[in-house]
Write a protein that holds these residues in place. Structure first.
Motif, PDB file in Angstrom:
ATOM      1  N   LYS A  30      40.226  42.019  41.800  1.00 21.04           N
ATOM      2  CA  LYS A  30      40.248  43.454  42.062  1.00 21.04           C
ATOM      3  C   LYS A  30      39.875  44.227  40.803  1.00 21.04           C
ATOM      4  O   LYS A  30      39.092  45.168  40.828  1.00 21.04           O
ATOM      5  CB  LYS A  30      41.623  43.879  42.566  1.00 21.04           C
ATOM      6  CG  LYS A  30      41.946  43.301  43.939  1.00 21.04           C
ATOM      7  CD  LYS A  30      43.030  44.105  44.601  1.00 21.04           C
ATOM      8  CE  LYS A  30      43.316  43.596  45.994  1.00 21.04           C
ATOM      9  NZ  LYS A  30      44.002  42.282  45.987  1.00 21.04           N
ATOM     10  N   GLN A  64      36.267  44.012  40.198  1.00 17.11           N
ATOM     11  CA  GLN A  64      35.496  44.896  41.074  1.00 17.11           C
ATOM     12  C   GLN A  64      35.434  46.323  40.506  1.00 17.11           C
ATOM     13  O   GLN A  64      34.387  46.971  40.550  1.00 17.11           O
ATOM     14  CB  GLN A  64      36.162  44.901  42.448  1.00 17.11           C
ATOM     15  CG  GLN A  64      35.298  45.465  43.556  1.00 17.11           C
ATOM     16  CD  GLN A  64      36.050  45.491  44.883  1.00 17.11           C
ATOM     17  OE1 GLN A  64      36.868  44.610  45.157  1.00 17.11           O
ATOM     18  NE2 GLN A  64      35.802  46.493  45.691  1.00 17.11           N
ATOM     19  N   VAL A  65      36.580  46.785  39.976  1.00 18.03           N
ATOM     20  CA  VAL A  65      36.614  48.131  39.402  1.00 18.03           C
ATOM     21  C   VAL A  65      35.748  48.197  38.147  1.00 18.03           C
ATOM     22  O   VAL A  65      34.953  49.119  37.958  1.00 18.03           O
ATOM     23  CB  VAL A  65      38.067  48.547  39.064  1.00 18.03           C
ATOM     24  CG1 VAL A  65      38.089  49.887  38.348  1.00 18.03           C
ATOM     25  CG2 VAL A  65      38.905  48.607  40.327  1.00 18.03           C
ATOM     26  N   ALA A 121      32.199  48.278  39.084  1.00 18.79           N
ATOM     27  CA  ALA A 121      31.813  49.590  39.622  1.00 18.79           C
ATOM     28  C   ALA A 121      31.629  50.597  38.498  1.00 18.79           C
ATOM     29  O   ALA A 121      30.810  51.493  38.586  1.00 18.79           O
ATOM     30  CB  ALA A 121      32.874  50.078  40.602  1.00 18.79           C
ATOM     31  N   ALA A 122      32.423  50.413  37.423  1.00 15.38           N
ATOM     32  CA  ALA A 122      32.336  51.348  36.301  1.00 15.38           C
ATOM     33  C   ALA A 122      31.259  50.927  35.310  1.00 15.38           C
ATOM     34  O   ALA A 122      31.093  51.561  34.261  1.00 15.38           O
ATOM     35  CB  ALA A 122      33.694  51.435  35.610  1.00 15.38           C
ATOM     36  N   ILE A 151      43.963  46.832  38.859  1.00 12.54           N
ATOM     37  CA  ILE A 151      43.107  47.950  39.252  1.00 12.54           C
ATOM     38  C   ILE A 151      43.315  49.136  38.318  1.00 12.54           C
ATOM     39  O   ILE A 151      42.370  49.729  37.809  1.00 12.54           O
ATOM     40  CB  ILE A 151      43.439  48.369  40.708  1.00 12.54           C
ATOM     41  CG1 ILE A 151      43.041  47.249  41.662  1.00 12.54           C
ATOM     42  CG2 ILE A 151      42.747  49.674  41.061  1.00 12.54           C
ATOM     43  CD1 ILE A 151      43.534  47.459  43.075  1.00 12.54           C
TER      44      ILE A 151
END
Ligand code: SF4
Ligand code: SF4
Lengths: 120, 279
Positions: free
Chosen positions: A75, A78-79, A82-83, A53
Protein backbone atom coordinates in the motif's frame (compact mmCIF):
# COMPACT_ATOMS: atom_id res chain seq x y z
CA UNK A 1 16.83 16.16 -5.20
CA UNK A 2 15.97 15.29 -1.61
CA UNK A 3 16.40 11.72 -0.34
CA UNK A 4 14.34 10.21 2.50
CA UNK A 5 15.68 7.53 4.85
CA UNK A 6 13.90 5.58 7.57
CA UNK A 7 15.66 5.87 10.91
CA UNK A 8 15.34 6.13 14.66
CA UNK A 9 18.03 8.81 14.97
CA UNK A 10 18.68 12.41 13.97
CA UNK A 11 21.86 12.36 11.91
CA UNK A 12 23.63 10.50 9.14
CA UNK A 13 25.39 8.19 11.61
CA UNK A 14 22.06 6.94 12.93
CA UNK A 15 20.85 3.41 12.25
CA UNK A 16 18.70 2.79 9.20
CA UNK A 17 15.29 1.45 10.24
CA UNK A 18 14.32 -1.49 8.07
CA UNK A 19 10.54 -1.05 8.28
CA UNK A 20 9.15 1.78 6.26
CA UNK A 21 5.58 2.09 7.57
CA UNK A 22 6.45 1.93 11.22
CA UNK A 23 9.79 3.71 11.20
CA UNK A 24 10.04 6.16 14.12
CA UNK A 25 11.46 8.96 11.96
CA UNK A 26 12.28 10.00 8.45
CA UNK A 27 15.55 11.73 7.75
CA UNK A 28 15.36 13.92 4.67
CA UNK A 29 18.73 14.77 3.19
CA UNK A 30 19.39 17.31 0.49
CA UNK A 31 22.71 16.42 -1.22
CA UNK A 32 23.05 19.87 -2.78
CA UNK A 33 22.68 21.97 0.36
CA UNK A 34 23.67 19.15 2.76
CA UNK A 35 20.72 20.17 4.89
CA UNK A 36 19.15 17.48 7.07
CA UNK A 37 15.54 17.57 8.12
CA UNK A 38 14.04 15.03 10.53
CA UNK A 39 10.33 14.21 10.46
CA UNK A 40 8.73 12.46 13.39
CA UNK A 41 6.51 9.53 12.36
CA UNK A 42 5.22 8.86 15.89
CA UNK A 43 1.57 9.44 15.06
CA UNK A 44 1.65 6.68 12.46
CA UNK A 45 3.54 4.16 14.58
CA UNK A 46 0.45 3.07 16.45
CA UNK A 47 -2.08 3.31 13.64
CA UNK A 48 -4.46 0.36 13.62
CA UNK A 49 -4.37 0.24 9.86
CA UNK A 50 -2.80 2.21 7.03
CA UNK A 51 0.43 3.18 8.83
CA UNK A 52 2.40 2.68 5.62
CA UNK A 53 -0.05 4.79 3.65
CA UNK A 54 0.23 7.77 5.96
CA UNK A 55 4.00 7.35 6.26
CA UNK A 56 4.17 7.49 2.49
CA UNK A 57 2.13 10.70 2.40
CA UNK A 58 4.46 12.29 4.95
CA UNK A 59 7.48 11.44 2.84
CA UNK A 60 5.70 12.86 -0.19
CA UNK A 61 4.92 16.07 1.70
CA UNK A 62 8.57 16.45 2.66
CA UNK A 63 9.37 16.98 -0.98
CA UNK A 64 11.70 13.96 -1.18
CA UNK A 65 11.80 12.28 -4.56
CA UNK A 66 13.76 9.25 -3.47
CA UNK A 67 13.22 6.88 -0.56
CA UNK A 68 15.91 4.55 0.74
CA UNK A 69 14.65 2.00 3.27
CA UNK A 70 14.75 -1.64 4.29
CA UNK A 71 11.36 -2.93 3.22
CA UNK A 72 8.21 -1.31 1.97
CA UNK A 73 4.70 -2.84 1.90
CA UNK A 74 2.34 -2.80 -1.09
CA UNK A 75 0.00 0.00 0.00
CA UNK A 76 2.83 2.37 0.92
CA UNK A 77 4.50 1.51 -2.36
CA UNK A 78 1.35 2.37 -4.27
CA UNK A 79 1.22 5.81 -2.64
CA UNK A 80 4.91 6.46 -3.23
CA UNK A 81 4.54 5.46 -6.85
CA UNK A 82 1.51 7.72 -7.28
CA UNK A 83 3.58 10.55 -5.83
CA UNK A 84 6.42 9.79 -8.23
CA UNK A 85 8.88 8.83 -5.49
CA UNK A 86 11.51 6.25 -6.39
CA UNK A 87 12.07 3.49 -3.82
CA UNK A 88 15.38 1.76 -3.15
CA UNK A 89 15.72 -1.17 -0.74
CA UNK A 90 18.92 -1.77 1.15
CA UNK A 91 20.23 -3.68 4.15
CA UNK A 92 22.79 -0.98 4.95
CA UNK A 93 23.17 -0.64 8.74
CA UNK A 94 23.33 3.16 8.88
CA UNK A 95 21.88 6.11 7.03
CA UNK A 96 25.39 7.20 5.95
CA UNK A 97 26.15 3.77 4.50
CA UNK A 98 22.80 3.68 2.71
CA UNK A 99 23.48 7.13 1.26
CA UNK A 100 26.95 6.04 0.13
CA UNK A 101 25.56 2.97 -1.63
CA UNK A 102 22.79 4.99 -3.22
CA UNK A 103 25.17 7.65 -4.51
CA UNK A 104 27.57 4.99 -5.77
CA UNK A 105 24.71 3.59 -7.84
CA UNK A 106 24.83 0.27 -6.01
CA UNK A 107 21.11 0.16 -5.23
CA UNK A 108 18.52 -0.97 -7.76
CA UNK A 109 15.21 0.82 -7.90
CA UNK A 110 12.37 -1.27 -6.48
CA UNK A 111 9.73 -1.91 -9.11
CA UNK A 112 7.30 -3.42 -6.66
CA UNK A 113 6.71 -3.71 -2.96
CA UNK A 114 9.10 -6.29 -1.53
CA UNK A 115 7.00 -7.52 1.38
CA UNK A 116 3.40 -8.55 1.89
CA UNK A 117 0.95 -6.11 3.46
CA UNK A 118 0.87 -5.72 7.21
CA UNK A 119 4.59 -6.05 7.26
CA UNK A 120 4.59 -2.33 6.55
CA UNK B 1 -39.84 -13.68 16.90
CA UNK B 2 -36.08 -13.68 16.36
CA UNK B 3 -33.85 -16.30 17.97
CA UNK B 4 -30.09 -15.89 17.59
CA UNK B 5 -27.69 -18.77 18.03
CA UNK B 6 -24.15 -17.95 19.09
CA UNK B 7 -21.16 -19.59 20.69
CA UNK B 8 -17.92 -18.27 22.10
CA UNK B 9 -15.90 -20.33 19.65
CA UNK B 10 -16.30 -22.37 16.50
CA UNK B 11 -16.92 -26.11 16.32
CA UNK B 12 -19.57 -26.33 19.04
CA UNK B 13 -22.28 -27.48 16.64
CA UNK B 14 -23.94 -24.09 16.40
CA UNK B 15 -24.90 -24.40 12.74
CA UNK B 16 -26.30 -27.92 13.02
CA UNK B 17 -28.33 -26.76 15.98
CA UNK B 18 -29.72 -23.86 13.95
CA UNK B 19 -30.53 -26.24 11.09
CA UNK B 20 -32.18 -28.76 13.43
CA UNK B 21 -34.24 -26.04 15.03
CA UNK B 22 -35.41 -24.78 11.64
CA UNK B 23 -36.23 -28.32 10.51
CA UNK B 24 -38.30 -29.00 13.62
CA UNK B 25 -40.26 -25.77 13.35
CA UNK B 26 -43.92 -26.16 12.56
CA UNK B 27 -44.97 -23.78 9.82
CA UNK B 28 -42.85 -21.33 7.85
CA UNK B 29 -39.56 -20.22 9.40
CA UNK B 30 -36.58 -18.20 8.25
CA UNK B 31 -33.03 -19.33 8.82
CA UNK B 32 -30.44 -16.57 8.42
CA UNK B 33 -26.86 -17.69 8.01
CA UNK B 34 -24.93 -14.67 9.27
CA UNK B 35 -21.56 -16.42 9.18
CA UNK B 36 -20.86 -14.61 5.92
CA UNK B 37 -17.19 -15.54 5.79
CA UNK B 38 -18.04 -19.22 5.81
CA UNK B 39 -21.74 -19.85 5.33
CA UNK B 40 -22.50 -23.54 5.83
CA UNK B 41 -26.15 -23.90 6.85
CA UNK B 42 -26.88 -24.68 3.18
CA UNK B 43 -25.00 -27.95 3.61
CA UNK B 44 -27.85 -29.13 5.83
CA UNK B 45 -30.74 -27.22 4.32
CA UNK B 46 -30.54 -27.82 0.61
CA UNK B 47 -32.95 -25.56 -1.17
CA UNK B 48 -33.66 -23.98 -4.50
CA UNK B 49 -32.37 -20.49 -4.99
CA UNK B 50 -35.07 -17.85 -5.24
CA UNK B 51 -32.87 -14.83 -5.63
CA UNK B 52 -29.44 -13.32 -5.29
CA UNK B 53 -28.62 -9.67 -4.68
CA UNK B 54 -25.19 -8.11 -4.61
CA UNK B 55 -24.34 -5.86 -1.71
CA UNK B 56 -22.07 -2.86 -1.88
CA UNK B 57 -20.68 -0.17 0.39
CA UNK B 58 -20.05 3.40 -0.71
CA UNK B 59 -16.45 4.32 -1.45
CA UNK B 60 -15.23 7.79 -2.31
CA UNK B 61 -13.94 8.87 -5.70
CA UNK B 62 -12.10 12.15 -6.18
CA UNK B 63 -12.61 14.45 -9.14
CA UNK B 64 -9.11 15.55 -10.22
CA UNK B 65 -10.49 18.71 -11.77
CA UNK B 66 -11.86 19.93 -8.43
CA UNK B 67 -9.29 18.66 -5.90
CA UNK B 68 -6.68 21.21 -4.79
CA UNK B 69 -4.79 18.75 -2.55
CA UNK B 70 -5.74 20.58 0.65
CA UNK B 71 -5.42 17.32 2.60
CA UNK B 72 -8.61 17.67 4.68
CA UNK B 73 -9.99 14.30 3.57
CA UNK B 74 -6.79 12.43 4.48
CA UNK B 75 -6.61 14.10 7.89
CA UNK B 76 -10.25 13.32 8.56
CA UNK B 77 -10.25 9.62 7.65
CA UNK B 78 -9.48 7.71 10.82
CA UNK B 79 -9.09 4.51 8.85
CA UNK B 80 -6.14 5.96 6.91
CA UNK B 81 -7.87 5.07 3.68
CA UNK B 82 -6.82 8.26 1.87
CA UNK B 83 -3.27 9.38 1.14
CA UNK B 84 -3.19 12.94 -0.11
CA UNK B 85 -0.23 13.15 -2.47
CA UNK B 86 0.50 15.04 -5.66
CA UNK B 87 -0.85 14.87 -8.31
CA UNK B 88 -4.01 13.16 -6.98
CA UNK B 89 -4.91 11.62 -3.60
CA UNK B 90 -4.85 7.80 -3.51
CA UNK B 91 -7.86 5.99 -2.03
CA UNK B 92 -7.70 2.46 -0.61
CA UNK B 93 -11.23 1.03 -0.93
CA UNK B 94 -10.33 -2.03 1.15
CA UNK B 95 -9.57 0.22 4.13
CA UNK B 96 -12.58 2.49 3.67
CA UNK B 97 -15.49 1.91 6.06
CA UNK B 98 -17.93 3.92 3.99
CA UNK B 99 -18.60 6.52 6.68
CA UNK B 100 -19.04 9.27 4.08
CA UNK B 101 -17.11 11.78 6.21
CA UNK B 102 -14.47 12.67 3.64
CA UNK B 103 -17.03 13.90 1.11
CA UNK B 104 -18.56 16.07 3.84
CA UNK B 105 -15.28 17.69 4.88
CA UNK B 106 -13.99 18.31 1.35
CA UNK B 107 -14.16 22.11 0.90
CA UNK B 108 -14.05 21.77 -2.90
CA UNK B 109 -16.87 19.21 -3.12
CA UNK B 110 -14.47 17.06 -5.10
CA UNK B 111 -15.49 13.75 -3.51
CA UNK B 112 -18.47 11.70 -4.62
CA UNK B 113 -19.38 8.14 -3.75
CA UNK B 114 -19.64 5.02 -5.84
CA UNK B 115 -20.66 1.53 -4.76
CA UNK B 116 -18.06 -1.13 -4.14
CA UNK B 117 -19.34 -4.70 -4.07
CA UNK B 118 -18.55 -6.67 -0.90
CA UNK B 119 -20.63 -9.81 -1.40
CA UNK B 120 -24.06 -11.26 -2.08
CA UNK B 121 -27.19 -12.17 -0.18
CA UNK B 122 -28.97 -15.29 -1.40
CA UNK B 123 -32.45 -16.52 -0.59
CA UNK B 124 -33.17 -20.23 -0.86
CA UNK B 125 -36.33 -22.19 -0.23
CA UNK B 126 -36.57 -25.69 1.17
CA UNK B 127 -40.07 -26.76 2.18
CA UNK B 128 -41.22 -24.45 4.95
CA UNK B 129 -37.73 -23.07 5.47
CA UNK B 130 -36.52 -19.87 3.87
CA UNK B 131 -32.73 -19.83 4.07
CA UNK B 132 -31.15 -16.39 3.73
CA UNK B 133 -27.39 -16.39 3.55
CA UNK B 134 -24.65 -13.84 3.02
CA UNK B 135 -21.49 -14.64 1.17
CA UNK B 136 -18.56 -12.25 1.44
CA UNK B 137 -16.38 -11.79 -1.64
CA UNK B 138 -12.82 -13.09 -1.40
CA UNK B 139 -10.41 -10.51 -0.01
CA UNK B 140 -13.14 -8.37 1.55
CA UNK B 141 -13.04 -7.79 5.29
CA UNK B 142 -16.18 -5.71 5.79
CA UNK B 143 -18.25 -8.32 7.59
CA UNK B 144 -20.81 -6.23 9.56
CA UNK B 145 -22.27 -4.39 6.53
CA UNK B 146 -23.00 -7.71 4.82
CA UNK B 147 -24.58 -9.15 7.96
CA UNK B 148 -26.79 -6.08 8.11
CA UNK B 149 -27.81 -6.71 4.49
CA UNK B 150 -28.72 -10.31 5.39
CA UNK B 151 -30.78 -9.14 8.35
CA UNK B 152 -32.50 -6.52 6.22
CA UNK B 153 -34.08 -9.39 4.24
CA UNK B 154 -35.77 -10.77 7.33
CA UNK B 155 -39.54 -10.71 7.21
CA UNK B 156 -40.65 -9.61 10.69
CA UNK B 157 -44.01 -11.32 10.24
CA UNK B 158 -42.34 -14.75 10.27
CA UNK B 159 -40.23 -16.38 12.97
CA UNK B 160 -36.48 -16.23 12.32
CA UNK B 161 -33.43 -18.17 13.47
CA UNK B 162 -30.12 -16.34 13.19
CA UNK B 163 -26.92 -18.36 12.98
CA UNK B 164 -24.13 -16.02 14.18
CA UNK B 165 -20.47 -16.31 13.26
CA UNK B 166 -18.33 -17.98 15.95
CA UNK B 167 -16.70 -15.87 18.64
CA UNK B 168 -17.70 -12.68 20.41
CA UNK B 169 -16.42 -10.01 18.04
CA UNK B 170 -18.14 -7.20 16.17
CA UNK B 171 -19.86 -9.45 13.55
CA UNK B 172 -21.46 -11.48 16.34
CA UNK B 173 -22.78 -8.37 18.04
CA UNK B 174 -24.16 -7.16 14.69
CA UNK B 175 -25.96 -10.49 14.30
CA UNK B 176 -27.52 -10.87 17.71
CA UNK B 177 -28.46 -7.22 18.29
CA UNK B 178 -32.25 -6.94 18.20
CA UNK B 179 -32.89 -10.64 18.82
CA UNK B 180 -35.68 -11.64 21.19
CA UNK B 181 -33.62 -14.45 22.63
CA UNK B 182 -30.07 -15.73 22.33
CA UNK B 183 -29.11 -19.39 22.55
CA UNK B 184 -25.49 -19.89 23.56
CA UNK B 185 -24.15 -23.25 22.43
CA UNK B 186 -21.30 -24.79 24.36
CA UNK B 187 -19.55 -28.04 25.14
CA UNK B 188 -19.02 -29.53 28.58
CA UNK B 189 -15.26 -28.98 28.62
CA UNK B 190 -12.99 -26.45 30.36
CA UNK B 191 -12.45 -24.68 27.01
CA UNK B 192 -16.16 -24.67 26.36
CA UNK B 193 -16.78 -23.09 29.75
CA UNK B 194 -14.12 -20.47 29.20
CA UNK B 195 -15.64 -19.37 25.87
CA UNK B 196 -19.17 -19.57 27.28
CA UNK B 197 -18.26 -17.17 30.09
CA UNK B 198 -17.01 -14.63 27.51
CA UNK B 199 -20.18 -15.05 25.43
CA UNK B 200 -22.32 -14.60 28.57
CA UNK B 201 -20.57 -11.29 29.29
CA UNK B 202 -21.34 -10.18 25.74
CA UNK B 203 -25.08 -10.94 25.84
CA UNK B 204 -25.39 -9.44 29.30
CA UNK B 205 -23.77 -6.25 28.06
CA UNK B 206 -26.29 -6.15 25.20
CA UNK B 207 -29.06 -6.80 27.74
CA UNK B 208 -30.52 -9.69 25.74
CA UNK B 209 -32.37 -12.61 27.33
CA UNK B 210 -30.43 -15.83 26.85
CA UNK B 211 -30.11 -19.47 27.74
CA UNK B 212 -27.54 -22.21 27.23
CA UNK B 213 -27.54 -25.37 25.14
CA UNK B 214 -24.96 -27.99 25.95
CA UNK B 215 -23.88 -30.04 22.97
CA UNK B 216 -22.25 -33.47 23.33
CA UNK B 217 -23.43 -33.59 26.94
CA UNK B 218 -21.78 -36.35 28.93
CA UNK B 219 -18.54 -36.17 26.95
CA UNK B 220 -16.84 -33.88 29.45
CA UNK B 221 -17.36 -32.68 32.99
CA UNK B 222 -20.01 -30.86 35.01
CA UNK B 223 -18.35 -27.47 35.11
CA UNK B 224 -20.67 -25.82 32.60
CA UNK B 225 -23.71 -27.02 34.57
CA UNK B 226 -22.25 -25.73 37.83
CA UNK B 227 -21.42 -22.38 36.24
CA UNK B 228 -24.96 -21.97 34.87
CA UNK B 229 -26.49 -22.89 38.22
CA UNK B 230 -24.31 -20.38 40.08
CA UNK B 231 -25.00 -17.64 37.53
CA UNK B 232 -28.70 -18.43 37.38
CA UNK B 233 -28.60 -19.14 33.64
CA UNK B 234 -31.18 -21.58 32.27
CA UNK B 235 -29.89 -24.66 30.46
CA UNK B 236 -32.59 -25.21 27.84
CA UNK B 237 -31.29 -28.35 26.24
CA UNK B 238 -28.57 -30.92 26.68
CA UNK B 239 -27.90 -32.86 23.50
CA UNK B 240 -26.27 -36.14 24.43
CA UNK B 241 -22.98 -37.28 22.96
CA UNK B 242 -24.69 -39.85 20.76
CA UNK B 243 -22.78 -41.74 18.09
CA UNK B 244 -25.91 -42.01 15.95
CA UNK B 245 -26.03 -38.20 15.58
CA UNK B 246 -22.51 -38.12 14.16
CA UNK B 247 -23.33 -41.05 11.90
CA UNK B 248 -26.39 -39.26 10.54
CA UNK B 249 -24.34 -36.10 9.90
CA UNK B 250 -21.73 -38.07 8.03
CA UNK B 251 -24.52 -39.07 5.66
CA UNK B 252 -25.64 -35.42 5.49
CA UNK B 253 -28.80 -36.09 7.53
CA UNK B 254 -29.85 -33.96 10.48
CA UNK B 255 -30.53 -35.62 13.83
CA UNK B 256 -34.15 -34.49 13.88
CA UNK B 257 -34.71 -36.31 10.57
CA UNK B 258 -32.75 -39.42 11.45
CA UNK B 259 -33.84 -39.87 15.06
CA UNK B 260 -37.46 -39.11 16.04
CA UNK B 261 -36.68 -38.75 19.75
CA UNK B 262 -34.51 -35.72 18.95
CA UNK B 263 -37.26 -34.09 16.96
CA UNK B 264 -39.36 -34.33 20.10
CA UNK B 265 -36.54 -32.73 22.07
CA UNK B 266 -36.38 -29.80 19.66
CA UNK B 267 -40.14 -29.36 19.67
CA UNK B 268 -39.89 -29.08 23.44
CA UNK B 269 -37.18 -26.44 23.04
CA UNK B 270 -39.29 -24.41 20.59
CA UNK B 271 -42.25 -24.61 22.94
CA UNK B 272 -40.12 -23.39 25.83
CA UNK B 273 -38.70 -20.52 23.73
CA UNK B 274 -42.17 -19.41 22.64
CA UNK B 275 -43.35 -19.34 26.26
CA UNK B 276 -40.28 -17.46 27.48
CA UNK B 277 -40.43 -14.84 24.74
CA UNK B 278 -44.15 -14.17 25.00
CA UNK B 279 -43.79 -13.62 28.75
S1 SF4 C 1 -15.79 7.31 3.56
FE1 SF4 C 1 -14.98 7.47 5.65
S2 SF4 C 1 -13.71 5.66 5.86
FE2 SF4 C 1 -14.03 5.92 3.68
S3 SF4 C 1 -12.31 7.13 2.98
FE3 SF4 C 1 -13.95 8.58 3.47
S4 SF4 C 1 -13.53 9.19 5.58
FE4 SF4 C 1 -12.35 7.32 5.19
S1 SF4 D 1 -10.49 17.37 0.88
FE1 SF4 D 1 -11.14 17.53 -1.26
S2 SF4 D 1 -9.85 19.13 -2.13
FE2 SF4 D 1 -8.90 18.51 -0.20
S3 SF4 D 1 -7.44 16.92 -0.80
FE3 SF4 D 1 -9.33 15.86 -0.28
S4 SF4 D 1 -10.43 15.67 -2.22
FE4 SF4 D 1 -8.83 17.21 -2.53
Amino acid sequence: MKIAFTTSGDNLEALLDSRFGRAPKFLIYDPETKIIEVIDNKQNLNAVQGAGIQSASMVAQSGAQVLVTGHCGPKAFQVLKAAGIKVYNTDAPTVAEALKRYQAGQLAEAKDSDVEGHWV
Amino acid sequence: MIIAIASGKGGTGKTTLAANLAKSWEGPVQLLDCDVEEPNAHLFIRGTKLEETSVGVPVPVIDPALCNLCGDCGRFCRYNAIAVVKPLPVIFPELCHGCGGCSLVCPRKAISEKQRRIGVVETLESGDIILIQGRLDVGVSLVPPLIKAVKARLDPALPAILDAPPGTSCPVVTTIRGADYVLLVTEPTPFGLNDLAIAVDMVRELKLPFGVIINRAGSGDERVNVFCREQDIPILLEIPDDRRIAEAYSRGVLMVDALPEYRKMFLGLIDCLMKTISK
